[in-house]
Structures are given as C-alpha cells and as structure tokens.
Design a protein around this motif. Structure first.
Motif, mmCIF file in Angstrom:
data_model
loop_
_atom_site.group_PDB
_atom_site.id
_atom_site.type_symbol
_atom_site.label_atom_id
_atom_site.label_comp_id
_atom_site.label_asym_id
_atom_site.label_seq_id
_atom_site.Cartn_x
_atom_site.Cartn_y
_atom_site.Cartn_z
ATOM 1 N N LYS A 98 35.190 3.558 -6.971
ATOM 2 C CA LYS A 98 34.205 4.177 -7.861
ATOM 3 C C LYS A 98 32.828 3.538 -7.680
ATOM 4 C CE LYS A 98 35.823 7.738 -9.747
ATOM 5 N NZ LYS A 98 35.098 9.016 -9.548
ATOM 6 N N VAL A 99 32.794 2.198 -7.511
ATOM 7 C CA VAL A 99 31.512 1.529 -7.283
ATOM 8 C C VAL A 99 30.884 2.030 -5.970
ATOM 9 C CG1 VAL A 99 30.436 -0.701 -6.749
ATOM 10 C CG2 VAL A 99 32.063 -0.520 -8.642
ATOM 11 N N ALA A 100 31.723 2.313 -4.976
ATOM 12 C CA ALA A 100 31.217 2.821 -3.696
ATOM 13 C C ALA A 100 30.596 4.204 -3.867
ATOM 14 C CB ALA A 100 32.342 2.886 -2.668
ATOM 15 N N GLY A 101 31.065 4.939 -4.886
ATOM 16 C CA GLY A 101 30.535 6.280 -5.107
ATOM 17 C C GLY A 101 31.498 7.385 -4.715
ATOM 18 N N VAL A 102 32.778 7.048 -4.560
ATOM 19 C CA VAL A 102 33.781 8.066 -4.235
ATOM 20 C C VAL A 102 33.772 9.126 -5.339
ATOM 21 C CG1 VAL A 102 36.265 8.497 -4.031
ATOM 22 C CG2 VAL A 102 35.230 6.514 -2.877
ATOM 23 N N GLU A 103 33.618 10.390 -4.937
ATOM 24 C CA GLU A 103 33.489 11.452 -5.937
ATOM 25 C C GLU A 103 34.810 11.794 -6.609
ATOM 26 O OE1 GLU A 103 31.669 15.262 -4.929
ATOM 27 O OE2 GLU A 103 30.263 14.049 -3.738
ATOM 28 N N LEU A 133 40.198 -6.157 0.050
ATOM 29 C CA LEU A 133 39.659 -4.836 -0.283
ATOM 30 C C LEU A 133 38.282 -5.008 -0.916
ATOM 31 C CD1 LEU A 133 40.743 -1.870 -0.129
ATOM 32 C CD2 LEU A 133 41.232 -2.086 -2.570
ATOM 33 N N ASN A 134 37.344 -4.174 -0.539
ATOM 34 C CA ASN A 134 35.997 -4.289 -1.080
ATOM 35 C C ASN A 134 35.291 -2.939 -1.006
ATOM 36 O OD1 ASN A 134 34.116 -4.321 1.472
ATOM 37 N ND2 ASN A 134 35.864 -5.642 1.989
ATOM 38 N N VAL A 135 34.094 -2.918 -1.544
ATOM 39 C CA VAL A 135 33.355 -1.658 -1.664
ATOM 40 C C VAL A 135 33.145 -0.991 -0.300
ATOM 41 C CG1 VAL A 135 31.095 -0.695 -2.296
ATOM 42 C CG2 VAL A 135 32.274 -2.268 -3.847
ATOM 43 N N LEU A 136 32.942 -1.784 0.741
ATOM 44 C CA LEU A 136 32.689 -1.206 2.069
ATOM 45 C C LEU A 136 33.902 -0.433 2.602
ATOM 46 C CD1 LEU A 136 30.691 -3.998 3.954
ATOM 47 C CD2 LEU A 136 29.870 -2.159 2.483
ATOM 48 N N ASP A 137 35.095 -0.741 2.082
ATOM 49 C CA ASP A 137 36.282 0.003 2.515
ATOM 50 C C ASP A 137 36.220 1.467 2.096
ATOM 51 O OD1 ASP A 137 37.688 -2.036 3.826
ATOM 52 O OD2 ASP A 137 38.260 -2.894 1.904
ATOM 53 N N PHE A 138 35.365 1.780 1.142
ATOM 54 C CA PHE A 138 35.237 3.166 0.672
ATOM 55 C C PHE A 138 33.889 3.760 1.079
ATOM 56 C CE2 PHE A 138 38.333 1.104 -2.066
ATOM 57 C CZ PHE A 138 39.385 2.011 -2.007
ATOM 58 N N MET A 139 33.238 3.104 2.044
ATOM 59 C CA MET A 139 31.958 3.612 2.535
ATOM 60 C C MET A 139 31.973 3.601 4.057
ATOM 61 S SD MET A 139 29.280 1.827 -0.112
ATOM 62 C CE MET A 139 28.110 3.172 -0.045
ATOM 63 N N LYS A 140 31.009 4.278 4.645
ATOM 64 C CA LYS A 140 30.845 4.206 6.093
ATOM 65 C C LYS A 140 29.370 4.242 6.405
ATOM 66 C CE LYS A 140 31.704 8.684 4.870
ATOM 67 N NZ LYS A 140 30.510 9.396 4.919
#
Lengths: 433, 433
Positions: free
Chosen positions: A150-155, A382-389
């Motif tokens: 959610k912090v990464a911004g996953v919709e 696991l961290n925020v970058l795992d949900f970003m590219k």
C-alpha cells in the motif's frame, strides 16, 4: 543437545562447514500435483477453484461467497478484543511509518552531451497476498506484506487465505482492514496462487504475489514466476545471537527459543567469546524447555539445529556471521554498533540487550519477511521496492545524438546489427546534411 | 505481413488480446539434461567442467587454462581497432556515470518512542556474469552487466564465456577489462552456471549470477536460484513505438527493424493515431527489408510478430501501452513527456525523434538488460540495487521497549508464540521491577 563448537579447536573448520551445510528441511516433491491444479484453474476458472476448495478445505462456496462480504468482515473484526486491536493498530502504524521512508525518488538530469537522462518509479498495479490458514495464520504477516504494498501505491491489493472447515481468524481480517486490503478471498493452496496469477471469472489477475505458504503454495509460486512477480521462496527461519559474557543468559536463552519455537527446522545459534556464558545460556534454555507451551517444537529444533559457538573475540564472531548470513542477527555486546559494522550479510540486525528479535516480528517497524537459508548474501527483506519498478528514461537532443551517435554506429557494426546502426545513421545524415 | 489493428473496429479488443497473448517462443525442455550437468559439476568439480567443455565446445582445457591469463587478455585486447576501442570506452563511461546515480543511501533515525531505526545497503560479495559465445557474444552486454556490479561495490566479479573451437571475441575481453572484471573463464552452458553457483577446485562460488544465455543456461539459472541470486530469465525482446503523423516514417521503420533483426521471435509494434503514417512506415520497412543484411531474421520477425495499431488519440495509445508493458517504449510525438507520464509500465522509455532505441542499447547510459514479455508490470531493468541488499537495523532503548513491548506481548500471545512474548516480558520485568 545442540552443537557445541569452539573456534580454537583443530576440528572447528570442518564442524562449522558441516553446520553451514546442514539440510534442515526436505522439500516435498509436489510439483506434478501443483502443475495439474494450475492447469485446471486456467482451464475452468471459478469452477475449479470451488471444487478444489470443497475437496481440500471441506468448504462449500459459490462464486458469490468466494470473498468475505463487507458485513462478514465487520462481524468477524468485531470479535477482536480491545487489547489485541490496539496492539495491531500500534504495529500497523509503526510498520507504515518505517516503510514510508523507503519510498524511492525519481531522478532526471542533463549531462554534458546534452542528453536528458533519469528514471521514474511506479507501483505494481495489482498485488495478491497469500496468508496461510490454520495455526500458521499470522496477523502480523498480513501487516508485513500488505503495508509495503500500500505504501508503494499498489491500487488493488487482495488476500487469499484458506478457511479450512470455515475456521476464520478475526485478527487476520482486522489486519487486512488496517492495512487497506481491498478483498479477502477464502481460498488457499496452489488453486489460490493460480487464480491470482491467471484470474478467473470472479478473481481478477494480479501482477505480483507475495506471502508465505506450504510446499504446494511454494511450488505454485515458482511455477507462475514470470507470468507474475513473486517474492522469495522462504525457507525455515533462523537467528544468530552474538553476545558477550556481561549479558543476561536468560534473555539470550529466550531469544534463541523464540526462533526455535517456530518450527522444528528453525535454527538458533549463539556465538560468544565467553564459554561460561555459553554454558549459562544452555542451562537457561534447558530450564525454559520444561515449561514452554511449545517445548516439543522448540526442544527438537534446539537439539537438532541449535549451536553454541565459542570464539576468540568479536571480530571472529563477525567473520563467522558473514559466512552464516543470518536472517536475524542480534548483537548483545557493550558496543553493538561496532560489531554490526563488520556484519555485512544479514536480513535484519537487532542491537543491544533491549531489542529482542520478537520486537522486530511485531512492532519494531522494519519488515519481518526476511531472507532465509543464507540468502541474505544476495537478497533483502520485503520492502516497498518489491512492489515498485523503475523505468529508465532518455531523451537525446540533436547535439547529444551528434556527440554519441557515432559510437553507437561503431558498436552496432561490431555486433553485426545493421538496422541498429542505420537508425542512428539516418538521423545523423539529416542533422549533418 | 504484420498484424494491422484499428481500435475503432468492432473486432479490435479480440485482436489486441490475441496479440498480447501470442506465444512467440517455445521453451525447449532441457531441464533433465541440465539437472544431470549440475549434479556432475557438484560431484566432480573441475574434471566435469573440463570434460563438458571438451564435448560441447570442442575445446581441450586444463584447470590452469580455464581462465584467460593476463597475457592472453592483453594479446586479444590489442586486436581491437582504435574506433571500436574508443566507442566502447565512451559507452563504459556513460553507463558508469548513469549507474553511479543509482547508489542507494543508508538511513538512520530515532522515532518518538526513542527507538533508533534504519537500514544499511551492502554489496553482494561475489558475482558471476554469463556471456554467450559465438554470434550472440555482445560486448555491450558485458558492460551493461558488469558496470552496475562494480558500481554496487561487488568485490569479486568473474565472467564465464564459452569459446567454441577456441573462437574468442576480443571486444568482449576489452569490455570485461574496461568494466573491471577480475577473471574471464572460457566455459559456458549449464556447466558454467553450476561452477559459479557451487564452485570447483579452481572456480570459487559466487553469490549472484546474471546475464543472458540459451535454454540450457536459463534452465540452469532457474535450478540454482535460491543457492545464489539470479537476474530475471530474459524472453525475446520487444519494442513499442508510439508515433504521430508528423514523424519521419523511415526513422520509425528503422527503429522497428532494429528490434526485429535481433531474433525471429522479437516483436516490434507501432501505435499511431494516423493510419496513413502507419502505411508509410510499412512501406519503408518493406523497402529496407530488400537490403538489410539480417533481412531474413528481421523479415520473419516483422511478418509474424510485428503490428501496426491505429488508435483514436495518444491517450488511447498510452492505455494500450500499459497493457503491453513493453520492454522498450519509444515516443515520437510533439510532446513526448506528456504521453510518457501516462505510460506506467515499461522497461525503458526513449523520448523524441532523436532518441532511437539503438542509442539505449549502447551509449545512452541506462541499462539495456530490461524486463521482457510484459514483466515490466512488476520488474525493472538491471540496476545497481540488483547487486546490493538492504539490512534493516533496530535498537530499542529501555524507554522504547516499555512503550511498545506490551503490544508485542499481546500479539505474541494471540499468535500462540510464548517464547516470543517471554523474551519481552523478561526484559520489561527488570525495567519495571
């Protein structure tokens, strides 16, 4: 009895290498079964998921009841005690605050040739989180997986959590709610992973799947890797405690047992420069193993996988820690930062006597999903970058292309890729013509 | 003939979905062979590697000649022409400058509870880079893999590159030298991957393996994943060009052919709001396909996988781009930044008419190892973070433990993990007692 090693003994290197190479878990070979389940879900969608859930979880669902409804969620969540609710809220707040600091920055600059370069981070659009059912259904893991997403911004963030015989853990649902999860499906196993990766009539496919699971779930994640992103395949958990003789042996014993009580294949290792302290810790562990509720699991883990290693000094302790590359590393010494600076490969480090690893499991803030089985040599928790590219961005001006285009032409020619070269040559011809 | 799609036609959604789902490459099933090779290298080390190299590469080596000696390196590197040398140097400098900006920052802060939290980035100790031999032996790929590793701080960086019948590409060795690679082994295939992952008498094991390879190399990387880190398994390459009617159709044609000439399974797609422009690009491609040296490959790729999609406007183009999630995205429009802002899933974006993708392959600076086959939805191109890992760090003070310890106790109790709870309780008892 745990393994006792002494770095001053001639057989130490052999004993330590054997400890490092110890296989604590036999992987069940369920690959063929899992391949069949995935093919079935791809072919028949909801119908396959519903049938498999009836068979494995003894639970009859319909497409309409695959997910918890808002009123079902509310009714379950209302069962949580105020103490647990407040504890979970505090955990969620601290985990969110820590992970918000991990949000990466975009960059853009113009270099000497006049080229504008940079990158942009974007979130994965949709993620699915697997949460085991039954006894391994940990609300803390829901927070640790869902909040970074959610912090990464996953919709769109969904959970699959099996409810064998309909048994639900209200704390898991509360954790999902606190973390901002959109939908919780009451399905599990390889069929849940297949549904998340390929989608069904009811469940939209996601781009990334994270979260722990049994051998079926792990095999399914491996199989859908590439179609979607996955997190690491977790192995049995481990802790390494480096402690000096001035520490409380009872505290260290409890920290080692915290790890051991997870699983008989968990591993707890103490490294100390003080042999007498090592003995005192072993005595304290023996004492706690007479009363601890999970003494059977913790006792077997400690006896089979536990180790007490006596070393000459803390530098030697750090060097051994780097070969172990522990998931969790506690440093209880007069100057823990000094030793931590020498420990280069670890998932998470806990400094000083007042930072038991259990704090990190729940409320510290950092993630508790960490690299196991020596994989801290090359991977992170696991961290925020795992949900970003990260998308790289380039823009050449005519001047920039004139400056660096000829080098691209030369390299394309040397690699025999003529269209590559011509795509530059055609532009330079116009600019120079 | 490529696929022609028009978003205003009633069959468009079906045709576009079919294009997205097109399988361009059949994976060879070499898993059993690869499992045998890995087991052999683990069991017999150097001897197995030497035998397999003699068999597959028709090259007789000894343990002493597995690696290029410094004098052999120097002799090969001396064969490179001044033009190629300067081009490769410029590429190396630009790639290094770009990746140096990706070095991440450590963090440490004290929160309201008095806890000190943070993280630390450290480099992977040793990395191995696989470089294909023969025609697919690209010096640019050596730079793109090796430079991020060195910028990350990898101490020991080695290359495995097969030299079938002894054939060596001097540019590959020069690229290795420019990038700071320590050792180049003249071995390849699954045996090289096994040697890097498990080590032999001569080859020390590494922690991370990256770089492209054939089906055997890809299967071997999948198998050693977990023992070591790997990069993604690359699929066939693709480019998406979004272009308006004011652009030069010849430039766009060459950009599409740059991708198509890589491989018959490569894919080149043009999206344009101007149908006449699309036709002009197709005409230009036909013209170039009569003269291009790699016209057989490029022609087959374009005919089988190529596509020209006519859309209503650039917003529709961006929306389709997000469903394709292309490896390379070129935007040639009057305001490319505006469209780029709406393209959320892409490996690398190239803006404007003067930024052909070929620039990014060689000298732009960003990495050319990028996520293929729609995996830009959830993954990034190769970068410095791929050779680093983040360790989280926590330190509680007595006050911090008093503030947040009770919540950890509550959650440990709710999860039935009593030693976890006791490790906190024992400390709080001392602090409160």
């Amino acid at each position: 009895m745990p393994h006792f090693l002494d770095s001053t003994q001639p057989d130490f290197e052999a004993a330590f290498t054997a400890l490092l190479g110890m296989k604590r878990e036999e992987a069940e070979d369920v690959d063929a079964i899992v391949a069949g389940i995935i093919a079935d879900v791809r072919a028949r969608g909801d119908a396959a998921v519903l049938e498999l859930t009836a068979r494995f979880d003894r639970l009859t669902l319909t497409a309409d009841t695959l997910a918890f409804s808002p009123s079902e969620m509310a009714a379950e969540v209302a069962k949580v005690s105020p103490t647990d609710r407040e504890a979970l809220k505090l955990a969620a707040e601290r985990i969110r605050a820590y992970h918000e600091r991990q949000r990466p920055e975009d960059a853009s600059w113009t270099d000497a040739a006049g080229a504008t370069l940079g990158w942009r981070w974007t979130a994965v659009s949709a993620a699915g989180l697997y949460v085991p059912g039954g006894t391994a259904s940990y609300p803390s893991s829901v927070l640790m997986n869902a909040i970074p997403a959610k912090v990464a911004g996953v919709e769109r963030l969904v959970i699959c959590c099996p409810t064998p015989d309909g048994a639900v853990n209200p704390l898991v649902l509360l954790a999902a709610q606190l973390a901002g999860v959109d939908t919780v499906y009451r399905i599990g196993g390889a069929q849940a992973v297949a549904a998340l990766a390929y989608g069904t009539e009811t469940i939209a496919p996601v781009d990334k799947i994270t979260g722990p699971g049994n051998a079926f779930v792990a095999a399914a994640k491996r199989r859908v890797f590439g179609r979607v992103g996955i997190d690491m395949i977790a192995g049995p958990s481990e802790v390494l405690v480096i402690a000096t003789g001035d520490q409380d042996p009872d505290w260290v014993a409890l920290d080692l047992l915290s790890q051991a009580e997870h699983d008989i294949s968990a591993q707890s290792i103490l490294i100390t420069p003080d042999a007498a302290f090592g003995q005192a810790v072993e005595e304290a562990i023996k004492r706690h193993l007479t009363t601890l509720p999970r003494r059977d699991i913790a006792g077997q883990s400690w006896a089979e996988n536990g180790a007490i290693i006596t070393v000459r000094d803390l530098d030697e302790a750090a060097a051994l820690s780097n070969r172990i590359a522990p998931e969790h590393l506690e440093i209880l010494t007069p100057d823990p930062e000094a030793t931590a600076a020498k420990c280069l490969h670890a998932g998470a480090i806990f400094l000083g006597a007042f930072t038991p690893e259990a704090i990190g499991d729940y409320v510290g803030g950092p993630n508790h999903v960490l690299p196991t089985a020596r994989s801290a040599r090359f991977s992170s928790g696991l961290n925020v970058l795992d949900f970003m590219k990260r998308t790289t961005i380039s823009r050449m001006t005519p001047e920039a292309l004139k400056a660096i285009g000829p080098a691209a032409e030369a390299l394309a020619a040397s690699e025999g890729l003529h269209a590559h070269g011509l795509s530059v040559t055609a532009r330079l011809a116009r600019l120079n013509g």
